[in-house]
Design a protein around this motif. Structure first.
Motif, PDB file in Angstrom:
ATOM      1  N   ARG A 150       5.854   9.137  -3.201  1.00  0.00           N
ATOM      2  CA  ARG A 150       5.327   7.977  -2.473  1.00  0.00           C
ATOM      3  C   ARG A 150       6.185   7.740  -1.248  1.00  0.00           C
ATOM      4  O   ARG A 150       7.364   8.060  -1.223  1.00  0.00           O
ATOM      5  CB  ARG A 150       5.335   6.745  -3.360  1.00  0.00           C
ATOM      6  CG  ARG A 150       4.353   6.805  -4.496  1.00  0.00           C
ATOM      7  CD  ARG A 150       4.409   5.529  -5.321  1.00  0.00           C
ATOM      8  NE  ARG A 150       3.369   5.501  -6.319  1.00  0.00           N
ATOM      9  CZ  ARG A 150       3.433   6.092  -7.500  1.00  0.00           C
ATOM     10  NH1 ARG A 150       4.498   6.779  -7.817  1.00  0.00           N
ATOM     11  NH2 ARG A 150       2.442   6.015  -8.351  1.00  0.00           N
ATOM     12  N   THR A 183       0.833  -1.207   0.000  1.00  0.00           N
ATOM     13  CA  THR A 183       0.000   0.000   0.000  1.00  0.00           C
ATOM     14  C   THR A 183       0.866   1.254   0.000  1.00  0.00           C
ATOM     15  O   THR A 183       0.520   2.246  -0.634  1.00  0.00           O
ATOM     16  CB  THR A 183      -0.946   0.026   1.210  1.00  0.00           C
ATOM     17  OG1 THR A 183      -0.178  -0.058   2.410  1.00  0.00           O
ATOM     18  CG2 THR A 183      -1.931  -1.124   1.151  1.00  0.00           C
ATOM     19  N   ARG A 184       2.010   1.222   0.683  1.00  0.00           N
ATOM     20  CA  ARG A 184       2.911   2.376   0.684  1.00  0.00           C
ATOM     21  C   ARG A 184       3.521   2.607  -0.685  1.00  0.00           C
ATOM     22  O   ARG A 184       3.766   3.751  -1.079  1.00  0.00           O
ATOM     23  CB  ARG A 184       4.018   2.169   1.719  1.00  0.00           C
ATOM     24  CG  ARG A 184       3.527   2.321   3.146  1.00  0.00           C
ATOM     25  CD  ARG A 184       4.581   1.979   4.161  1.00  0.00           C
ATOM     26  NE  ARG A 184       5.802   2.736   3.948  1.00  0.00           N
ATOM     27  CZ  ARG A 184       6.962   2.395   4.466  1.00  0.00           C
ATOM     28  NH1 ARG A 184       7.073   1.320   5.203  1.00  0.00           N
ATOM     29  NH2 ARG A 184       8.023   3.130   4.251  1.00  0.00           N
ATOM     30  N   THR A 228       1.514  10.322  -2.031  1.00  0.00           N
ATOM     31  CA  THR A 228       1.437  11.245  -0.895  1.00  0.00           C
ATOM     32  C   THR A 228       1.631  12.699  -1.302  1.00  0.00           C
ATOM     33  O   THR A 228       1.385  13.587  -0.501  1.00  0.00           O
ATOM     34  CB  THR A 228       2.485  10.882   0.170  1.00  0.00           C
ATOM     35  OG1 THR A 228       3.778  10.926  -0.432  1.00  0.00           O
ATOM     36  CG2 THR A 228       2.226   9.506   0.739  1.00  0.00           C
ATOM     37  N   THR A 250       0.377   4.138  -2.771  1.00  0.00           N
ATOM     38  CA  THR A 250      -0.296   5.345  -2.303  1.00  0.00           C
ATOM     39  C   THR A 250       0.533   6.581  -2.623  1.00  0.00           C
ATOM     40  O   THR A 250       1.696   6.676  -2.245  1.00  0.00           O
ATOM     41  CB  THR A 250      -0.537   5.269  -0.778  1.00  0.00           C
ATOM     42  OG1 THR A 250      -1.252   4.072  -0.490  1.00  0.00           O
ATOM     43  CG2 THR A 250      -1.308   6.463  -0.296  1.00  0.00           C
TER      44      THR A 250
END
Length: 91
Positions: A58, A42-43, A48, A46
């Motif tokens: 990210r 997920t990191r 940011t 995702t």
């Protein structure tokens, strides 16, 4: 000037091929090896932050190869200093 002209070629190959091999291993290591945790996927996916020209930020996991290179640099530096001290070589 060297007595044997072939030494120039041998020395060039001696630094060229390890450099090319390191670059390939480093690139593959950056692309595929990460320190895994529960939320690694997920990191990696995702976003940011958004910047100009479509650059996205990210919070991805730190690459394992980078951690090994940093650790190896510190270990090499430590033992370099210790061995020069033990052998009495002037730096």
């Amino acid at each position: 000037m060297r007595f044997f002209e072939l030494l120039n070629f041998q020395h060039t190959m001696a630094w060229l091929f390890p450099t090319l091999i390191f670059m390939v291993v480093f690139g593959v290591g950056l692309a595929y090896a990460h320190l895994r945790s529960k939320d690694s996927e997920t990191r990696k996916n995702t976003i940011t932050g958004h910047y100009a020209d479509g650059i996205e930020e990210r919070n991805a996991p730190f690459p394992l190869i980078m951690m090994l290179i940093v650790a190896g640099t510190f270990i090499w530096g430590f033992f370099y200093i210790v061995m020069h001290g033990l052998l009495g070589v002037k730096i």
